[in-house]
Design an enzyme around this catalytic site. Structure first.
Site, PDB file in Angstrom:
ATOM      1  N   SER A  28       1.027  -1.118  -0.040  1.00 32.60           N
ATOM      2  CA  SER A  28       0.095   0.214   0.110  1.00 32.60           C
ATOM      3  C   SER A  28       0.940   1.165   0.016  1.00 32.60           C
ATOM      4  CB  SER A  28      -0.457   0.010   1.504  1.00 32.60           C
ATOM      5  OG  SER A  28      -1.897  -1.229   1.640  1.00 32.60           O
TER       6      SER A  28
HETATM    7  N1  SAH Z   1      -0.639  -3.763   3.913  1.00 33.31           N
HETATM    8  C1  SAH Z   1      -0.047  -4.506   2.676  1.00 33.31           C
HETATM    9  C2  SAH Z   1      -1.730  -4.365   1.267  1.00 33.31           C
HETATM   10  C3  SAH Z   1      -0.909  -6.087   0.429  1.00 33.31           C
HETATM   11  S1  SAH Z   1      -2.202  -6.089  -0.316  1.00 33.31           S
HETATM   12  C4  SAH Z   1       0.550  -4.184   2.553  1.00 33.31           C
HETATM   13  O1  SAH Z   1       0.898  -3.025   2.669  1.00 33.31           O
HETATM   14  O2  SAH Z   1       1.371  -4.600   1.411  1.00 33.31           O
HETATM   15  C5  SAH Z   1      -3.694  -6.443  -0.392  1.00 33.31           C
HETATM   16  C6  SAH Z   1      -3.487  -8.296  -0.162  1.00 33.31           C
HETATM   17  O3  SAH Z   1      -5.029  -8.149   0.275  1.00 33.31           O
HETATM   18  C7  SAH Z   1      -3.222  -8.917  -0.887  1.00 33.31           C
HETATM   19  O4  SAH Z   1      -1.784  -9.562  -0.813  1.00 33.31           O
HETATM   20  C8  SAH Z   1      -4.211 -10.196  -1.182  1.00 33.31           C
HETATM   21  O5  SAH Z   1      -3.655 -10.379  -1.487  1.00 33.31           O
HETATM   22  C9  SAH Z   1      -5.241  -9.133   0.344  1.00 33.31           C
HETATM   23  N2  SAH Z   1      -6.752 -10.132   0.273  1.00 33.31           N
HETATM   24  C10 SAH Z   1      -7.235 -10.237  -1.250  1.00 33.31           C
HETATM   25  N3  SAH Z   1      -8.385 -10.655  -0.684  1.00 33.31           N
HETATM   26  C11 SAH Z   1      -8.430 -11.307   0.598  1.00 33.31           C
HETATM   27  C12 SAH Z   1      -9.425 -12.052   1.330  1.00 33.31           C
HETATM   28  N4  SAH Z   1     -10.106 -12.761   1.195  1.00 33.31           N
HETATM   29  N5  SAH Z   1      -8.931 -12.836   1.663  1.00 33.31           N
HETATM   30  C13 SAH Z   1      -7.167 -12.435   2.941  1.00 33.31           C
HETATM   31  N6  SAH Z   1      -6.410 -11.018   1.795  1.00 33.31           N
HETATM   32  C14 SAH Z   1      -6.751 -11.312   1.079  1.00 33.31           C
END
Ligand code: SAH
Length: 219
Positions: free
Chosen positions: A69
């Site tokens: 993010s």
């Molecule tokens: N705050 C994190 C954001 C990662 S992007 C960072 O800074 O790295 C969002 C994440 O949500 C991804 O890794 C994706 O795999 C996860 N995601 C999407 N749908 C999901 C679900 N149903 N359950 C758990 N994780 C999920």
């Protein structure tokens, strides 16, 4: 939770300071949040080839079609989550590389984080250990169902967007608790804050944001 920083990543103090200034300029006013962003080594959460962009205010790829993010989004969501009171027990959906997790861990006593993509979770676990944040509980699951065994949570943050807020997440929010999540579709969402008071849920729709989608099932 306190982050252990000795000896790691303190070399880029100037670029970090520039990021903090930028976040102030775009409206982040919570000094504690700015301090935590300043001290959390974002470059450790991305691959080395991108490390020179680690303190730019931008999302970056982390593999598996996902992104770390943008710092502004991490700061904004954290600020919103803790605005009413410091939460004790927090649930995060979408651990990703673990950066937001590391930031959040510094604002609560217990942190539970769910990720559906196993290799991302494995990497996040290593980094959190490296930073001395081993107390964060990670779970490989579809976060759409929350984490019922640990509910209720004082705060819930989702780092992936969908058109509706999962009922299970609303049900697992403690009385007086707050949820922050991007709500919308096709990569265009609005940060949405939900405050629970008994059986009442009060919703506020805030900033326009772009998050990866909240997907079903596990990988
Ligand atoms: N705050 C994190 C954001 C990662 S992007 C960072 O800074 O790295 C969002 C994440 O949500 C991804 O890794 C994706 O795999 C996860 N995601 C999407 N749908 C999901 C679900 N149903 N359950 C758990 N994780 C999920």
């Amino acid at each position: 939770m306190d982050i252990q920083l000795s000896g790691i990543g303190m070399t880029s103090a100037r670029t970090r300071e520039r990021l903090v200034r930028r976040l102030r300029d775009v409206g982040i006013g919570n000094e504690q949040v700015l301090e935590v962003i300043r001290n959390t080594p974002r470059h450790l959460f991305i691959e080395e080839a991108l490390a020179h962009q680690a303190y730019d205010d931008t999302a970056l790829p982390i593999g598996h079609g996902q992104t770390i993010s943008q710092p502004w989004v991490v700061a904004r969501m954290t600020e919103l989550l803790i605005a009413k009171k410091r939460p004790n027990k927090v649930l995060e959906i979408g651990t990703g590389c673990g950066y937001q997790t590391a930031v959040l861990a510094q604002f609560c006593d217990e942190l539970y984080s769910v990720e559906r993509i196993r290799p991302l979770q494995d990497q996040a676990r290593k980094r959190l250990l490296q930073l001395g944040l081993a107390r964060v509980q990670l779970r490989h699951a579809d976060g759409g169902f929350g984490w019922s065994a640990q509910a209720p949570f004082d705060a819930i943050l989702a780092a992936c967007g969908r058109p509706d807020i999962p009922q299970d997440l609303l049900a697992q929010l403690a009385d007086g608790g707050r949820l922050v999540m991007p709500v919308g579709s096709d990569g265009r969402q609005q940060l949405t804050v939900v405050d629970r008071e008994g059986d009442q849920y009060h919703t506020q729709t805030l900033d326009a944001v772009r998050f990866v989608p909240f997907q079903r099932g596990v990988l």
